[in-house]
Design an enzyme around this catalytic site. Structure first.
Site, PDB file in Angstrom:
ATOM      1  N   CYS A 166      97.278  32.576   2.422  1.00 26.03           N
ATOM      2  CA  CYS A 166      96.552  32.764   3.680  1.00 26.03           C
ATOM      3  C   CYS A 166      95.867  31.452   4.032  1.00 26.03           C
ATOM      4  CB  CYS A 166      95.525  33.873   3.526  1.00 26.03           C
ATOM      5  SG  CYS A 166      94.274  33.506   2.268  1.00 26.03           S
ATOM      6  N   HIS A 224      92.827  32.809  -7.339  1.00 26.69           N
ATOM      7  CA  HIS A 224      93.283  33.567  -8.501  1.00 26.69           C
ATOM      8  C   HIS A 224      94.809  33.481  -8.628  1.00 26.69           C
ATOM      9  CE1 HIS A 224      89.416  36.201  -8.679  1.00 26.69           C
ATOM     10  NE2 HIS A 224      89.322  35.112  -9.432  1.00 26.69           N
ATOM     11  N   GLU A 244      83.708  37.262  -5.500  1.00 26.46           N
ATOM     12  CA  GLU A 244      83.246  37.350  -4.114  1.00 26.46           C
ATOM     13  C   GLU A 244      81.999  38.233  -4.011  1.00 26.46           C
ATOM     14  OE1 GLU A 244      84.644  39.035   0.216  1.00 26.46           O
ATOM     15  OE2 GLU A 244      86.235  38.395  -1.160  1.00 26.46           O
ATOM     16  N   CYS A 302      89.604  40.899   5.499  1.00 23.79           N
ATOM     17  CA  CYS A 302      90.162  39.776   6.260  1.00 23.79           C
ATOM     18  C   CYS A 302      91.545  40.106   6.815  1.00 23.79           C
ATOM     19  CB  CYS A 302      90.189  38.520   5.394  1.00 23.79           C
ATOM     20  SG  CYS A 302      91.536  38.458   4.216  1.00 23.79           S
ATOM     21  N   SER A 324      93.524  39.209  -9.235  1.00 24.36           N
ATOM     22  CA  SER A 324      93.529  39.004  -7.784  1.00 24.36           C
ATOM     23  C   SER A 324      93.359  40.344  -7.082  1.00 24.36           C
ATOM     24  CB  SER A 324      94.846  38.349  -7.344  1.00 24.36           C
ATOM     25  OG  SER A 324      95.023  38.449  -5.952  1.00 24.36           O
ATOM     26  N   SER A 325      92.212  40.543  -6.455  1.00 28.27           N
ATOM     27  CA  SER A 325      91.925  41.824  -5.805  1.00 28.27           C
ATOM     28  C   SER A 325      92.968  42.159  -4.751  1.00 28.27           C
ATOM     29  CB  SER A 325      90.530  41.779  -5.174  1.00 28.27           C
ATOM     30  OG  SER A 325      90.275  42.955  -4.443  1.00 28.27           O
ATOM     31  N   ASN A 326      93.295  41.206  -3.886  1.00 26.52           N
ATOM     32  CA  ASN A 326      94.218  41.536  -2.781  1.00 26.52           C
ATOM     33  C   ASN A 326      95.615  41.854  -3.309  1.00 26.52           C
ATOM     34  OD1 ASN A 326      96.266  39.216  -1.850  1.00 26.52           O
ATOM     35  ND2 ASN A 326      94.448  38.224  -2.692  1.00 26.52           N
TER      36      ASN A 326
END
Length: 318
Positions: free
Chosen positions: A23, A52, A137, A206, A234-236
């Site tokens: 991103c 991450h 975060e 986001c 990695s959360s996403n």
């Protein structure tokens, strides 16, 4: 009698999500490290993984970045960079007190949440912050405001169990990389229990997180298997695998192509592939090449959104 697959490899329809991978915030963070190395010379220190992804971090190490967990591991007289996830206010303050030159690679969309948190506290509201305990975060956002002015909410059950003094002015904010559906359910629970709660002016999750989840939703129902390239912290990326599984599709989170087991492909004629926001396209092509060793691939890009977001660099590097 003819063999069922004359070329020796059975066919596999490969649906590749678009958008996927890097991103704008990740692009910016990596460029900050690379430009800092060019400008200051190696080594440049980075507090916490810049993003991450082990492949990305190792690539930056090879160029001269040194990754540390805490500021006191950074020697005097060298520049230090703060990761894309954001840091508590105390960290840049401590760097300045030591006379260190520092660069902030915090994603601007995370910084936006930081500013919202400050404004809500200035307005006298207590913040209900939707996020995952221990995520960098979340730690960074909590570090923008005085202790005790924010409460972490991870689940709908947390909302039900929450007890606050009558008439407490409230606002809610969220981590940027959460499940869109889970967060919507938590927000609905908050608003039902606390009708006067102040919502953020715009969605905190986001654009990249939302877009990548939407792309998985478009692909997963057509697949027997979904592969998500991303790190286990990695959360996403974790959320992308969850989205596929909730739609009834088997999903595996992998970091590299070497992790794919051939037996995963048994009974699979359509496979979905995506990458979290910290995973480079190089790893996508690596996975495609690996799958091509076992199957005759037909690749299809499934485009659900176009992304043109670009973020400015810090003024020291612009």
């Amino acid at each position: 009698m003819n063999a069922p697959f004359p070329h020796g490899k059975p066919p596999l329809r490969l649906l590749i999500a678009a958008p996927r991978g890097f991103c704008a915030g990740v692009d910016r963070a990596i460029e900050i490290v690379e430009r800092a190395i060019d400008r200051y010379g190696a080594p440049v220190y980075v507090r916490h993984e810049i993003v991450h992804n082990r492949f990305v971090v190792d690539g930056l190490k090879a160029k001269g970045a040194i990754f540390v967990e805490e500021l006191d591991e950074v020697p005097d007289g060298v520049p230090v960079i703060f990761s894309a996830h954001g840091v508590p206010k105390a960290v840049p303050a401590a760097a300045s007190a030591r006379g260190l030159e520092w660069l902030d690679a915090t994603c601007p969309l995370v910084s936006k949440v930081h500013r919202q948190a400050e404004r809500q506290i200035e307005a006298g509201r207590h913040i209900l912050f939707i996020g995952h305990d221990g995520h960098p975060e979340v730690i960074g956002t909590f570090g923008q405001v005085p202790d005790g002015t924010m409460t972490l909410i991870e689940t709908v059950e947390d909302v039900a169990a929450l007890e606050l003094p009558e008439g407490t002015p409230l606002a809610f904010l969220s981590q940027t990389t959460l499940s869109v559906d889970d967060t919507a359910a938590i927000i609905a629970a908050i608003q039902a229990k606390f009708p006067q709660v102040t919502a953020p002016k715009a969605e905190d999750i986001c654009y990249a997180t939302s877009n990548r989840q939407a792309a998985v939703k478009a692909i997963a129902p057509q697949c027997q298997l979904m592969l998500v390239i991303g790190a286990p912290n990695s959360s996403n990326s974790l959320r992308l695998a969850e989205v596929a599984e909730r739609l009834g599709t088997r999903a595996f989170l992998i970091q590299r192509a070497s992790e794919i087991e051939p037996e995963w492909l048994e009974g699979v004629d359509t496979l979905g592939l995506t990458a979290g926001a910290s995973a480079p396209e190089t790893l996508v092509r690596e996975v495609v090449a690996r799958l091509g060793e076992w199957r005759e691939l037909s690749e299809e890009q499934v485009v659900t959104a176009e992304e043109r977001m670009v973020f400015k660099l810090p003024r020291q590097l612009a």
